[in-house]
Scaffold this motif. Structure first.
Motif, PDB file in Angstrom:
ATOM      1  N   THR A  80       2.031   6.690  -6.725  1.00 42.57           N
ATOM      2  CA  THR A  80       0.897   7.472  -7.237  1.00 42.57           C
ATOM      3  C   THR A  80       1.164   8.964  -7.040  1.00 42.57           C
ATOM      4  O   THR A  80       0.950   9.782  -7.949  1.00 42.57           O
ATOM      5  CB  THR A  80      -0.413   7.067  -6.496  1.00 42.57           C
ATOM      6  OG1 THR A  80      -0.584   5.664  -6.656  1.00 42.57           O
ATOM      7  CG2 THR A  80      -1.631   7.791  -7.046  1.00 42.57           C
ATOM      8  N   ASP A  81       1.645   9.328  -5.859  1.00 51.88           N
ATOM      9  CA  ASP A  81       1.948  10.736  -5.580  1.00 51.88           C
ATOM     10  C   ASP A  81       3.073  11.241  -6.494  1.00 51.88           C
ATOM     11  O   ASP A  81       3.020  12.359  -7.007  1.00 51.88           O
ATOM     12  CB  ASP A  81       2.367  10.917  -4.113  1.00 51.88           C
ATOM     13  CG  ASP A  81       1.215  10.629  -3.156  1.00 51.88           C
ATOM     14  OD1 ASP A  81       0.065  10.548  -3.630  1.00 51.88           O
ATOM     15  OD2 ASP A  81       1.470  10.466  -1.938  1.00 51.88           O
ATOM     16  N   GLN A 105       0.985   4.118  -2.891  1.00 54.66           N
ATOM     17  CA  GLN A 105       0.678   5.523  -2.595  1.00 54.66           C
ATOM     18  C   GLN A 105       1.832   6.436  -3.007  1.00 54.66           C
ATOM     19  O   GLN A 105       1.636   7.478  -3.653  1.00 54.66           O
ATOM     20  CB  GLN A 105       0.393   5.668  -1.084  1.00 54.66           C
ATOM     21  CG  GLN A 105      -0.173   7.018  -0.705  1.00 54.66           C
ATOM     22  CD  GLN A 105      -1.484   7.300  -1.442  1.00 54.66           C
ATOM     23  OE1 GLN A 105      -2.423   6.518  -1.361  1.00 54.66           O
ATOM     24  NE2 GLN A 105      -1.537   8.395  -2.198  1.00 54.66           N
ATOM     25  N   SER A 106       3.036   6.006  -2.656  1.00 51.71           N
ATOM     26  CA  SER A 106       4.215   6.828  -2.940  1.00 51.71           C
ATOM     27  C   SER A 106       4.410   7.001  -4.457  1.00 51.71           C
ATOM     28  O   SER A 106       4.697   8.106  -4.939  1.00 51.71           O
ATOM     29  CB  SER A 106       5.444   6.157  -2.312  1.00 51.71           C
ATOM     30  OG  SER A 106       6.570   6.934  -2.535  1.00 51.71           O
ATOM     31  N   LYS A 108       0.829  -1.216   0.000  1.00 51.29           N
ATOM     32  CA  LYS A 108       0.000   0.000   0.000  1.00 51.29           C
ATOM     33  C   LYS A 108       0.865   1.268   0.000  1.00 51.29           C
ATOM     34  O   LYS A 108       0.582   2.234  -0.697  1.00 51.29           O
ATOM     35  CB  LYS A 108      -0.932   0.023   1.226  1.00 51.29           C
ATOM     36  CG  LYS A 108      -1.825  -1.208   1.354  1.00 51.29           C
ATOM     37  CD  LYS A 108      -2.920  -1.261   0.312  1.00 51.29           C
ATOM     38  CE  LYS A 108      -3.778  -2.512   0.482  1.00 51.29           C
ATOM     39  NZ  LYS A 108      -4.258  -3.083  -0.766  1.00 51.29           N
TER      40      LYS A 108
END
Ligand SMILES: Cc1cc2nc3c(=O)[nH]c(=O)nc-3n(C[C@H](O)[C@H](O)[C@H](O)COP(=O)(O)O)c2cc1C
Length: 424
Positions: A134-135, A131-132, A127
């Motif tokens: 995606t950012d 997230q990292s 996860k």
């Protein structure tokens, strides 16, 4: 020691766009878009000697050239972040902490092989990494590093993120392609290889996360600089993972050619509790065991192979004195039996059979004739599956039988571990 990938050390957390740019991030992209042709990029990567970090050590420049030379369009790039090998967390840490380095690697690879679309295939259980990344993708897109007409050039690239099922086989390159095509994670028969016939039947370069993370520094500072690290056949650094069998578990980036002893003692603080080492698995569960007298070998593809094993994707596991090699080998055989996807009858049969045979030895059944059967089962099935999983249980089992035969014979004679006997 300064690393190529982790200049600030592993523990420092996520690096944002500003920080990445402040140490030269995306300069390689600017440089190539200003006037380096895709062929020149492939040439530089070939000259650097970069080898895949996903396990096989295949030359990256060669793989890119296979894809780039295909007339069939479009071409694709897949970042393989499936990582489900026990003990491996290097790709997760790269994606969590250095997402822009990984992103720039993907963009450069896509430019080199002429791909208008790249897929980030990331273990669905990661996860934090998802997230990292995606950012980072959002930040990089706003900065014009991917999308239409990157930095006002003719090169356009779309990047999509696809969660990977969290099982071992799903990390195999053709299984990854199946998932991206919305199918089950089942490996394809090869040849043809993905580089020429991959995603949707089109030429596709699949590279490990660590492999692509090496690309921006090579393109920024040159192949010659890169070759100042490592050995002539294995240039650069590799990220090694040490599990909790050592005093300081973690991942360590070291130049190829560093000794196994340095990794275990200086980085890992030695075997846990100061115990003596009985065996070393230098490249994950599919590598052959080494005896402790091999602890001074250099960690590079050729040296580890000459010592009788393989470097895999850098997961180093220690077996300490007081452990039984029948139990250790059975754990590995059970892992492969559980992870075989089952579509190839030979793999399904072989992996289950090896685990069942080891269970029999563990219980003292079968005698010497059973020990003789292992090599026959392994050689009969060699290469008879769509992917390499069928070949994976062989090296640990055969090396354990060769190096630690007395543990197996003790089990056959007594139906229990030599270790448990001495402990009672
Ligand atoms: C059963 C199995 C599982 C694999 N899992 C992974 C994985 O999780 N990540 C990875 O990069 N390569 C994995 N590989 C290797 C890939 O098939 C492929 O060789 C690799 O992604 C190529 O990248 P590289 O050339 O950069 O090493 C696996 C191979 C097999 C046979």
């Amino acid at each position: 020691m300064e690393g190529i990938l982790f200049p600030r050390g592993v523990a420092e957390g996520r690096e944002g766009l500003k920080e990445y740019r402040s140490r030269g991030g995306y300069e390689a992209l600017k440089k190539i878009l200003k006037g380096l042709s895709p062929d020149t990029v492939i040439q530089e990567i070939s000259e650097s000697g970069l080898r895949g970090r996903g396990g096989a050590g295949f030359p990256t420049g060669k793989k890119w050239a296979f894809t780039s030379e295909c007339a069939e369009q479009p071409h694709y790039v897949v970042l393989n972040g499936g990582e489900d090998e026990p003990g491996s967390k290097k790709d997760r840490l790269l994606m969590e902490n250095l997402p822009h380095l990984v992103t720039e690697g993907v963009i450069l690879a896509s430019y080199a092989v002429g791909a208008p679309r790249a897929y980030l295939y990331i273990n669905a259980e990661y996860k934090g990494a998802i997230q990292s990344m995606t950012d980072a993708l959002a930040e990089a897109k706003r900065a014009g590093y991917w999308g239409a007409h990157i930095l006002s050039s003719d090169f356009s690239l779309e990047i999509l993120l696809i969660p990977a099922p969290a099982n071992y086989v799903a990390g195999e390159d053709t299984a990854a392609l199946e998932v991206i095509e919305n199918k089950q994670p089942l490996p394809r028969q090869k040849p043809p290889f993905p580089a020429t016939y991959g995603l949707f039947g089109k030429p596709t370069t699949v590279n490990n996360v660590e492999t692509l993370a090496n690309v921006p520094p090579i393109m920024a500072r040159g192949a010659k600089w890169y070759r100042t690290f490592g050995t002539p056949e294995s240039p650069g650094t590799m990220i090694f993972s040490l599990d909790d069998q050592v005093n300081r578990p973690g991942i360590y980036e070291l130049p190829f050619g560093t000794s196994l002893r340095f990794l275990i003692d200086e980085c890992g603080g030695g075997a846990k509790g100061g115990e003596a080492i009985k065996a070393i698995l230098p490249g994950g569960p599919s590598s052959a065991f080494l005896s402790p007298d091999k602890i001074d070998i250099p960690l590079d593809h050729n040296s580890v192979r000459e010592a009788g094993s393989s470097i895999g994707c850098g997961v180093v596991h220690l077996i300490t004195e007081g452990s039984c090699m029948v139990e250790e080998t059975l754990k590995i055989a059970d892992f492969f039996a559980a992870e075989s996807c089952g579509q190839c009858p030979a793999c399904r049969m072989e992996t289950n059979m090896l685990a069942a045979m080891l269970k029999k030895v563990q219980q003292g059944q079968g005698g010497q004739p059973l020990l003789e059967q292992f090599s026959k089962v392994i050689s009969f099935n060699k290469g008879k599956g769509f992917c390499n999983l069928i070949n994976m249980p062989g090296p640990p089992i055969e090396s354990a039988l060769r190096l630690f035969r007395s543990d197996f014979e003790f089990h056959l004679a007594n139906g229990r571990c030599p270790v448990r006997l001495t402990q009672t």
